[in-house]
Design a protein around this motif. Structure first.
Motif, mmCIF file in Angstrom:
data_model
loop_
_atom_site.group_PDB
_atom_site.id
_atom_site.type_symbol
_atom_site.label_atom_id
_atom_site.label_comp_id
_atom_site.label_asym_id
_atom_site.label_seq_id
_atom_site.Cartn_x
_atom_site.Cartn_y
_atom_site.Cartn_z
ATOM 1 N N ALA A 191 13.083 -1.966 -7.442
ATOM 2 C CA ALA A 191 12.796 -3.316 -7.943
ATOM 3 C C ALA A 191 12.600 -4.343 -6.832
ATOM 4 O O ALA A 191 11.892 -5.331 -7.020
ATOM 5 C CB ALA A 191 13.910 -3.764 -8.884
ATOM 6 N N GLY A 192 13.187 -4.124 -5.681
ATOM 7 C CA GLY A 192 13.070 -5.078 -4.577
ATOM 8 C C GLY A 192 11.814 -4.911 -3.743
ATOM 9 O O GLY A 192 11.504 -5.766 -2.904
ATOM 10 N N LYS A 193 11.091 -3.831 -3.975
ATOM 11 C CA LYS A 193 9.867 -3.584 -3.198
ATOM 12 C C LYS A 193 8.823 -4.646 -3.526
ATOM 13 O O LYS A 193 8.666 -5.060 -4.665
ATOM 14 C CB LYS A 193 9.340 -2.192 -3.503
ATOM 15 C CG LYS A 193 8.233 -1.769 -2.568
ATOM 16 C CD LYS A 193 8.275 -0.278 -2.363
ATOM 17 C CE LYS A 193 7.049 0.205 -1.634
ATOM 18 N NZ LYS A 193 7.209 0.168 -0.200
ATOM 19 N N VAL A 194 8.097 -5.081 -2.512
ATOM 20 C CA VAL A 194 7.114 -6.146 -2.656
ATOM 21 C C VAL A 194 5.793 -5.571 -3.160
ATOM 22 O O VAL A 194 5.408 -4.446 -2.819
ATOM 23 C CB VAL A 194 6.905 -6.851 -1.295
ATOM 24 C CG1 VAL A 194 5.986 -8.054 -1.439
ATOM 25 C CG2 VAL A 194 8.233 -7.285 -0.715
ATOM 26 N N LEU A 195 5.098 -6.356 -3.997
ATOM 27 C CA LEU A 195 3.804 -5.934 -4.520
ATOM 28 C C LEU A 195 2.798 -5.774 -3.386
ATOM 29 O O LEU A 195 2.903 -6.422 -2.348
ATOM 30 C CB LEU A 195 3.301 -6.942 -5.555
ATOM 31 C CG LEU A 195 4.222 -7.132 -6.761
ATOM 32 C CD1 LEU A 195 3.634 -8.157 -7.723
ATOM 33 C CD2 LEU A 195 4.465 -5.819 -7.484
ATOM 34 N N ARG A 196 1.800 -4.928 -3.600
ATOM 35 C CA ARG A 196 0.887 -4.516 -2.536
ATOM 36 C C ARG A 196 -0.202 -5.517 -2.171
ATOM 37 O O ARG A 196 -0.604 -5.605 -1.025
ATOM 38 C CB ARG A 196 0.195 -3.210 -2.928
ATOM 39 C CG ARG A 196 1.127 -2.049 -2.996
ATOM 40 C CD ARG A 196 0.492 -0.834 -3.618
ATOM 41 N NE ARG A 196 -0.863 -0.583 -3.199
ATOM 42 C CZ ARG A 196 -1.334 0.568 -2.750
ATOM 43 N NH1 ARG A 196 -0.533 1.582 -2.678
ATOM 44 N NH2 ARG A 196 -2.578 0.718 -2.416
ATOM 45 N N HIS A 197 -0.729 -6.245 -3.124
ATOM 46 C CA HIS A 197 -1.879 -7.100 -2.869
ATOM 47 C C HIS A 197 -1.471 -8.354 -2.092
ATOM 48 O O HIS A 197 -0.449 -8.965 -2.405
ATOM 49 C CB HIS A 197 -2.541 -7.497 -4.189
ATOM 50 C CG HIS A 197 -3.920 -8.041 -4.011
ATOM 51 N ND1 HIS A 197 -4.148 -9.336 -3.624
ATOM 52 C CD2 HIS A 197 -5.130 -7.458 -4.145
ATOM 53 C CE1 HIS A 197 -5.440 -9.542 -3.544
ATOM 54 N NE2 HIS A 197 -6.061 -8.407 -3.851
ATOM 55 N N PRO A 198 -2.253 -8.746 -1.091
ATOM 56 C CA PRO A 198 -1.905 -9.942 -0.300
ATOM 57 C C PRO A 198 -1.748 -11.215 -1.137
ATOM 58 O O PRO A 198 -0.970 -12.104 -0.792
ATOM 59 C CB PRO A 198 -3.079 -10.090 0.671
ATOM 60 C CG PRO A 198 -3.695 -8.738 0.744
ATOM 61 C CD PRO A 198 -3.452 -8.075 -0.585
ATOM 62 N N ALA A 199 -2.458 -11.318 -2.242
ATOM 63 C CA ALA A 199 -2.340 -12.506 -3.090
ATOM 64 C C ALA A 199 -0.963 -12.608 -3.739
ATOM 65 O O ALA A 199 -0.559 -13.687 -4.148
ATOM 66 C CB ALA A 199 -3.425 -12.499 -4.166
ATOM 67 N N GLU A 200 -0.256 -11.480 -3.847
ATOM 68 C CA GLU A 200 1.095 -11.478 -4.419
ATOM 69 C C GLU A 200 2.153 -11.311 -3.337
ATOM 70 O O GLU A 200 3.263 -10.858 -3.613
ATOM 71 C CB GLU A 200 1.250 -10.359 -5.455
ATOM 72 C CG GLU A 200 0.507 -10.611 -6.749
ATOM 73 C CD GLU A 200 -0.870 -9.971 -6.747
ATOM 74 O OE1 GLU A 200 -1.040 -8.885 -6.171
ATOM 75 O OE2 GLU A 200 -1.784 -10.563 -7.337
ATOM 76 N N ALA A 201 1.822 -11.666 -2.108
ATOM 77 C CA ALA A 201 2.743 -11.505 -0.982
ATOM 78 C C ALA A 201 4.079 -12.161 -1.315
ATOM 79 O O ALA A 201 4.133 -13.310 -1.749
ATOM 80 C CB ALA A 201 2.155 -12.114 0.279
#
Length: 109
Positions: A74-84
Motif C-alpha cells: 500500500a505504501g508503494k508510489v504510483l508509477r506515472h510521473p503525473a501521480e508522483a
C-alpha cells in the motif's frame, strides 16, 4: 465463461490493473475466476495483470492450501510521473469508497 458480463469497448477512466488491485484489496484470498468476473476480464488477462503487479513490487502472494493470499504494498508510489508521490493506498481509498457507494444504490441528486 459463466458469470462474466459483456466486455466494455472503448476507453475508461480506471485501468484494468487498478480494478484488479481494488478487488484484491477487498478480498485478499479472491480467486482469479472471481476477480475476472468482477472486472469483466478473462482469467488469462487477470493472471497477466497479477504477474505485472508482482513483478513491479505492488503485489505479492503466498500459497495457502489450493489458493493464494495476496498482499498489496500500500505504501508503494504510483508509477506515472503525473501521480508522483501518490501511494497505492491513496488510489485504493478512492476505489473502495466508490464500491461502498455503489453497494448502497444509485446516487440521488
Amino acid at each position: 465463461m459463466d458469470g462474466v458480463l459483456e466486455p466494455h469497448n472503448g476507453w475508461t477512466f480506471i485501468t484494468n490493473h487498478a480494478r484488479v488491485l481494488a478487488v484484491i484489496a477487498d478480498n485478499q484470498s479472491a480467486r482469479i475466476r472471481d476477480i475476472a468476473a468482477h472486472c469483466r476480464l478473462t482469467e488469462r488477462a487477470v493472471q497477466k495483470i497479477i504477474a505485472d503487479l508482482e513483478q513491479s513490487g505492488y503485489l505479492s502472494h503466498t500459497r495457502e492450501g489450493r489458493g493464494n493470499i495476496y498482499r498489496i504494498e500500500a505504501g508503494k508510489v504510483l508509477r506515472h510521473p503525473a501521480e508522483a508521490g501518490l501511494s497505492v493506498a491513496s488510489l485504493l481509498s478512492l476505489l473502495v469508497q466508490d464500491e461502498a457507494h455503489r453497494a448502497d444504490g444509485p446516487a440521488r441528486g
